[in-house]
Scaffold this motif. Structure first.
Motif, mmCIF file in Angstrom:
data_model
loop_
_atom_site.group_PDB
_atom_site.id
_atom_site.type_symbol
_atom_site.label_atom_id
_atom_site.label_comp_id
_atom_site.label_asym_id
_atom_site.label_seq_id
_atom_site.Cartn_x
_atom_site.Cartn_y
_atom_site.Cartn_z
ATOM 1 N N LYS A 69 0.848 -1.186 0.100
ATOM 2 C CA LYS A 69 -0.487 0.242 -0.099
ATOM 3 C C LYS A 69 0.635 1.514 0.192
ATOM 4 N N HIS A 70 2.319 1.389 1.191
ATOM 5 C CA HIS A 70 2.191 2.270 0.949
ATOM 6 C C HIS A 70 3.420 2.716 -0.659
ATOM 7 N N ALA A 75 4.986 5.982 -4.951
ATOM 8 C CA ALA A 75 4.368 5.768 -6.478
ATOM 9 C C ALA A 75 3.666 7.029 -7.060
ATOM 10 N N ASN A 76 2.763 7.275 -6.529
ATOM 11 C CA ASN A 76 1.126 7.792 -7.156
ATOM 12 C C ASN A 76 1.035 9.534 -6.827
ATOM 13 N N SER A 77 1.909 9.618 -5.207
ATOM 14 C CA SER A 77 2.282 10.660 -5.185
ATOM 15 C C SER A 77 3.427 11.587 -5.865
ATOM 16 N N ASN A 78 4.511 10.722 -6.565
ATOM 17 C CA ASN A 78 6.121 11.067 -7.137
ATOM 18 C C ASN A 78 5.989 10.592 -8.270
ATOM 19 N N PRO A 79 5.533 10.690 -9.321
ATOM 20 C CA PRO A 79 5.282 10.723 -10.816
ATOM 21 C C PRO A 79 6.791 10.448 -11.480
ATOM 22 N N ASN A 80 7.408 12.438 -10.445
ATOM 23 C CA ASN A 80 9.021 12.531 -11.160
ATOM 24 C C ASN A 80 9.786 12.353 -11.133
ATOM 25 N N SER A 162 -7.544 -1.198 -6.072
ATOM 26 C CA SER A 162 -7.333 -0.284 -5.170
ATOM 27 C C SER A 162 -6.247 0.996 -5.513
ATOM 28 N N VAL A 163 -6.992 2.125 -5.766
ATOM 29 C CA VAL A 163 -5.449 3.036 -5.856
ATOM 30 C C VAL A 163 -5.127 3.898 -5.010
ATOM 31 N N PRO A 173 -6.811 5.472 0.509
ATOM 32 C CA PRO A 173 -7.261 4.711 -1.200
ATOM 33 C C PRO A 173 -7.784 6.041 -1.481
ATOM 34 N N LYS A 174 -8.224 6.295 -3.054
ATOM 35 C CA LYS A 174 -8.725 7.098 -3.956
ATOM 36 C C LYS A 174 -9.309 6.356 -4.767
#
Length: 407
Positions: A69-70, A75-80, A162-163, A173-174
């Motif tokens: 989950k973490h 990864a999703n919060s820091n794409p670059n 889940s994302v 989750p979002k």
């Protein structure tokens, strides 16, 4: 014994050349991971690019689920840019207490198995001077592939599909407005820049490794591509034209990363002009019929552009035994464990069998006794309270099972 003056002169020479060359390479930084951990901890509050944990346990379903989950959320919060999980830190006071050396070169395989659009992930063991020799800080580095990642299948209480994103210090989750946004690139780049290596840190690292931490062992070092320093130490045993090491410690000094550590297994070390290779052997067998089996080969390739690549190959071929013999051993082990749980006294025979219990459960697990691994996982803390030496052996056995499972 290598003279201290020789080491200083040699390393100063190649690092001086490296410092000159490094500024000709755009966006290049050789990061000292110990400094990186300190810089991350300077941000006392966890945030959208960094999390800290006292420990993780990816052997159990709940621990594995929370870890995934973490990873997904960071990864999703820091794409670059990179994001990180620091392991071995007390949450309240930020005290660095350390965790056991964690050798799991297959952690990328674990992430690939459970996450769609998986990020690149690495787990590194970072030594700190005040920690005992067998303790390190774990540093998980996560690099997004630029796409939204999600859980591929159900695990524990999290559903497939889940994302997760970071909401401050929490992975949440979002289900709507799922869009990757770059908000941390400058901050992370600055933290990594401040953790870049220098001559003094590398020199101090080599001298400390050879002359302080391992002065009672045979120590060596090797320089690759005039940039990278690998140090290793251990008790040596020569057989024919080959040298084997036990009580082995191997570090990539420039980045303050432990590449290998074991007080139990034997290791063969080979190197060429561009590569450093570690072949690990594990001692397995029933009763007195034990022998060393090759487990894994790790090849580290160094390149002229200041980069390196680590590749691991599983070599392990589990020894096979007659099922009737293993049934008897398996039942004996279960009986001993039940006595320990009920706090019943162990006979002298039980105590002898207890020393071999992790090894024989491992052999059972590798010969089709699927519950043997679960038994080791579920009873690790009971065994730790009963016998620390047996517990250390148990951890080694679980490490082998992880490697086999995710290969």
């Amino acid at each position: 014994m290598i003279s201290l003056t020789f080491i200083k002169d040699y390393i100063s020479g190649f690092i001086s050349k490296f410092i000159t060359d490094v500024y000709q390479i755009e966006d290049f930084l050789m990061i000292n991971k110990r400094l990186l951990v300190k810089n991350l901890l300077a941000h006392n509050d966890e945030n959208s690019f960094y999390d800290k944990k006292r420990f993780i346990n990816i052997g159990e379903k709940e621990g594995k689920a929370k870890f995934l989950k973490h990873v997904c959320a960071l990864a999703n919060s820091n794409p670059n840019n990179n994001s990180f999980i620091v392991i071995g830190v007390e949450d309240e006071e930020n005290d660095i207490v350390g965790v056991d050396f964690f050798d799991d070169s297959k952690i990328q395989n674990l992430v690939n198995a459970y996450i769609d659009n998986p990020p690149l992930i690495s787990y590194e063991n970072i030594p700190f001077p005040h920690l005992p020799e067998n303790k390190v800080v774990g540093l998980v580095t996560i690099r997004s592939n630029g796409k939204v990642c999600s859980l591929r299948k159900n695990i524990w209480k999290y559903f497939g599909g889940s994302v997760f994103f970071r909401d401050g210090s929490i992975s949440m989750p979002k289900v709507f407005d799922i869009k990757l946004k770059d908000t941390n690139s400058y901050t992370v780049a600055e933290i990594e820049r401040q953790a870049s290596n220098n001559i003094e840190l590398t020199l101090n690292g080599v001298i400390d490794f050879l002359y302080n931490r391992h002065k009672d062992l045979e120590g060596n070092y090797r320089v690759f591509k005039e940039q990278f320093v690998v140090c290793w130490a251990g008790s040596t045993k020569r057989s024919g034209d080959k040298t084997y090491y036990s009580r082995v410690d191997i570090e990539l000094i420039n980045e303050q990363v432990k590449l290998f550590y074991s007080t139990l297994d034997e290791v063969e070390i080979e190197y060429t002009e561009n590569t450093f290779s570690i072949t690990e052997y594990v001692n397995m067998g029933l009763n007195k019929h034990r022998r060393y089996h090759p487990l894994e080969r790790v090849d580290i390739s160094f390149f002229d552009n200041g980069t390196y690549k680590i590749e691991s190959t599983l070599l392990f071929k589990p020894p096979q035994y007659v099922k009737s013999t293993l049934h008897h051993i398996y039942n004996t082990n279960n009986t001993i464990l039940n006595k320990i749980k009920k706090k019943l006294p162990l006979s002298n025979i039980d105590k002898r069998e207890l020393k071999n219990l992790p090894n024989t459960y491992l052999i059972c697990a590798l010969n089709g006794f699927d519950e043997a691994r679960t038994i080791l996982e579920e009873n690790r803390w009971i065994i730790k309270d009963c016998n620390r030496e047996v517990y250390d052996s148990l951890k080694e056995c679980l490490r082998i099972l992880r490697k086999v499972k995710y290969s």
